[in-house]
Design an enzyme around this catalytic site. Structure first.
Site, PDB file in Angstrom:
ATOM      1  N   THR A 182       1.183  -1.354  -0.028  1.00  0.00           N
ATOM      2  CA  THR A 182       0.024   0.040   0.014  1.00  0.00           C
ATOM      3  C   THR A 182       1.119   0.918   0.037  1.00  0.00           C
ATOM      4  O   THR A 182       1.839   1.208   0.803  1.00  0.00           O
ATOM      5  CB  THR A 182      -0.689  -0.016   1.182  1.00  0.00           C
ATOM      6  OG1 THR A 182      -1.336  -0.660   1.346  1.00  0.00           O
ATOM      7  CG2 THR A 182      -1.607   0.909   1.278  1.00  0.00           C
ATOM      8  N   ARG A 210     -13.892  -8.329  -0.334  1.00  0.00           N
ATOM      9  CA  ARG A 210     -13.254  -7.898   1.392  1.00  0.00           C
ATOM     10  C   ARG A 210     -12.857  -6.603   1.261  1.00  0.00           C
ATOM     11  O   ARG A 210     -12.325  -5.673  -0.195  1.00  0.00           O
ATOM     12  CB  ARG A 210     -12.019  -8.963   1.014  1.00  0.00           C
ATOM     13  CG  ARG A 210     -11.542  -8.564   2.349  1.00  0.00           C
ATOM     14  CD  ARG A 210      -9.714  -8.045   2.166  1.00  0.00           C
ATOM     15  NE  ARG A 210      -9.358  -8.051   3.096  1.00  0.00           N
ATOM     16  CZ  ARG A 210      -7.975  -6.483   3.242  1.00  0.00           C
ATOM     17  NH1 ARG A 210      -7.800  -6.337   2.197  1.00  0.00           N
ATOM     18  NH2 ARG A 210      -7.014  -6.590   4.049  1.00  0.00           N
ATOM     19  N   GLY A 258     -10.179  -3.736   3.440  1.00  0.00           N
ATOM     20  CA  GLY A 258      -9.343  -3.674   4.447  1.00  0.00           C
ATOM     21  C   GLY A 258      -9.218  -2.008   5.165  1.00  0.00           C
ATOM     22  O   GLY A 258     -10.387  -1.359   5.149  1.00  0.00           O
ATOM     23  N   THR A 288       0.133   1.074   6.533  1.00  0.00           N
ATOM     24  CA  THR A 288      -0.103   0.267   6.023  1.00  0.00           C
ATOM     25  C   THR A 288       0.065  -1.418   6.577  1.00  0.00           C
ATOM     26  O   THR A 288       1.267  -1.315   7.668  1.00  0.00           O
ATOM     27  CB  THR A 288       1.225   0.219   4.797  1.00  0.00           C
ATOM     28  OG1 THR A 288       1.398  -1.320   4.338  1.00  0.00           O
ATOM     29  CG2 THR A 288       2.459   0.504   5.764  1.00  0.00           C
ATOM     30  N   GLY A 289      -0.392  -2.760   6.084  1.00  0.00           N
ATOM     31  CA  GLY A 289      -0.328  -3.905   6.804  1.00  0.00           C
ATOM     32  C   GLY A 289      -1.581  -4.402   6.786  1.00  0.00           C
ATOM     33  O   GLY A 289      -2.740  -3.600   6.106  1.00  0.00           O
TER      34      GLY A 289
END
Ligand code: ASP
Length: 366
Positions: free
Chosen positions: A232, A260, A262, A283-284
């Site tokens: 990202t 989905r 995030g 980010t992650g």
């Protein structure tokens, strides 16, 4: 006589009191943070298993060059007195247009073999925000997220509706492309690898004695495997007027299913900005970032507990998120121009610049 003595005593007492109540010399509290930079900018290009031993010199050079180009684009705007919002959008567009990152061109593939993009944008001066989730035809989702903020009465638009909103804008800055524009061979192969390993794991589940899964081994060895999940991009900027803006853009996670979504398009998880506290881009592993409300939590720790930016990002990334089992990182800056690039993964693509033009570019832990 008695009365006279009383009067003298009273006048004496009042004069003493006057001396005592004289305003003390103003003492600067020792812990008042100073403005460290009049303006500043920080970006990330994703966190994950980014290890020097797995990186080729050529690829390292490419990441370095693109991160530098992106941050310098935003820095130039800030240096010339432009707004933090313009700087954030411009820096993120550079990364969205590069196949190196999991956003825009180069986004990861969904389980169904398409690219579906999420982005969010926030203005710290007004707490206005805009976001899009699951768009498939917009070249630069970060610009669309900003448009949701400025040109709609909503905060988050999704799927076909968000694509239709983009089309209806008829704005040259919101370019409409076919989904195949986002295709890159690396990301497509990434999906094939994950699908194969998923099938392998499924087969192992049927066995009575499962061996160590090949998936786990691949995760440990192959940086592209992890990079195919993460990558990202995000940016936070502080301009000369003291305004903070933040934005995040992503393709999400490889092999995502069932629509989905995030953390990246979730205000408070993937992105947050408040002039009074800080700006954050995450980010992650998005599911954990949503549950921990990472971006807002960092701001709230500054607002309600008086933590410094570094203390707040450390607490959320190295403590709260670790306890939950979440991996990833953030870039953040506060209204004093302090910057934090905090992550609990082996690496995070990142860069920062201050008002002196000092540039730091990093990828690995150190
Ligand atoms: N946070 C993103 C997501 O979960 C992925 C990433 O940051 O790489 O969709």
């Amino acid at each position: 006589m008695k009365n006279l003595l009383f009067l003298v005593a009273l006048v004496f007492m009042i004069s003493c009191q006057d001396q005592n109540s004289e305003a003390p010399e103003a003492v600067e509290p020792t812990n008042t943070p100073e403005q460290t930079s009049e303006f500043a900018i920080v970006i990330h290009g994703g966190a994950g298993t980014i290890l020097k031993e797995n990186m080729t010199p050529e690829l390292e050079k490419e990441y370095n060059a693109k991160l530098t180009e992106a941050i310098q684009t935003g820095h130039e705007i800030l240096k010339n007195g432009g707004s933090s919002m313009d700087a954030v959008e411009a820096a993120i567009r550079v990364m969205e247009d590069s196949p190196l990152f999991n956003s825009g061109k180069g986004a990861v593939f969904t389980h169904d073999g398409i690219n579906s993009l999420d982005a969010s944008f926030m203005d710290g001066a007004t707490l206005n925000a805009g976001a899009v989730a699951g768009v498939t035809t917009v070249k630069n989702p970060i610009s669309l997220a900003r448009k949701v903020m400025t040109d709609s009465e909503h905060v988050l638009l999704s799927g076909d509706g968000a694509d239709a909103f983009a089309k209806a804008l008829q704005d040259p800055n919101i370019e409409i492309v076919s989904n195949s524009y986002f295709y890159t061979e690396n990301r497509f192969k990434g999906l094939q690898r994950v699908l194969e390993k998923e099938a392998e794991m499924e087969a192992e589940k049927q066995m009575t004695e499962p061996k160590t899964t090949a998936l786990r081994q691949l995760e440990l060895k192959d940086p592209y495997f992890n990079d195919s999940k993460y990558g990202t991009v995000g940016c936070v900027a502080l301009d000369k007027n003291g305004n903070i803006a933040a934005g995040t853009s992503t393709g999400g996670m490889t092999n995502k299913k069932y629509g989905r979504i995030g953390d990246a398009p979730i205000i408070g998880s993937g992105t947050y900005a408040n002039n009074a506290t800080c700006g954050v881009s995450s980010t992650g592993h998005g599911e954990y970032f949503i549950r921990a409300q990472v971006a807002y939590d960092i701001s709230a720790l500054i607002e309600y507990s008086g933590l410094t930016l570094k203390e707040a990002t450390d607490k959320v990334i190295q403590d709260k998120l670790v306890k939950l089992g979440g991996t990833g990182g953030v870039v953040a800056l506060d209204h004093y121009g302090n910057v934090s690039m905090d992550f609990n993964t082996p690496g995070m693509y990142r860069a920062m610049m201050n008002d002196k033009g000092d540039l730091i570019v990093g990828m690995y832990k150190d």
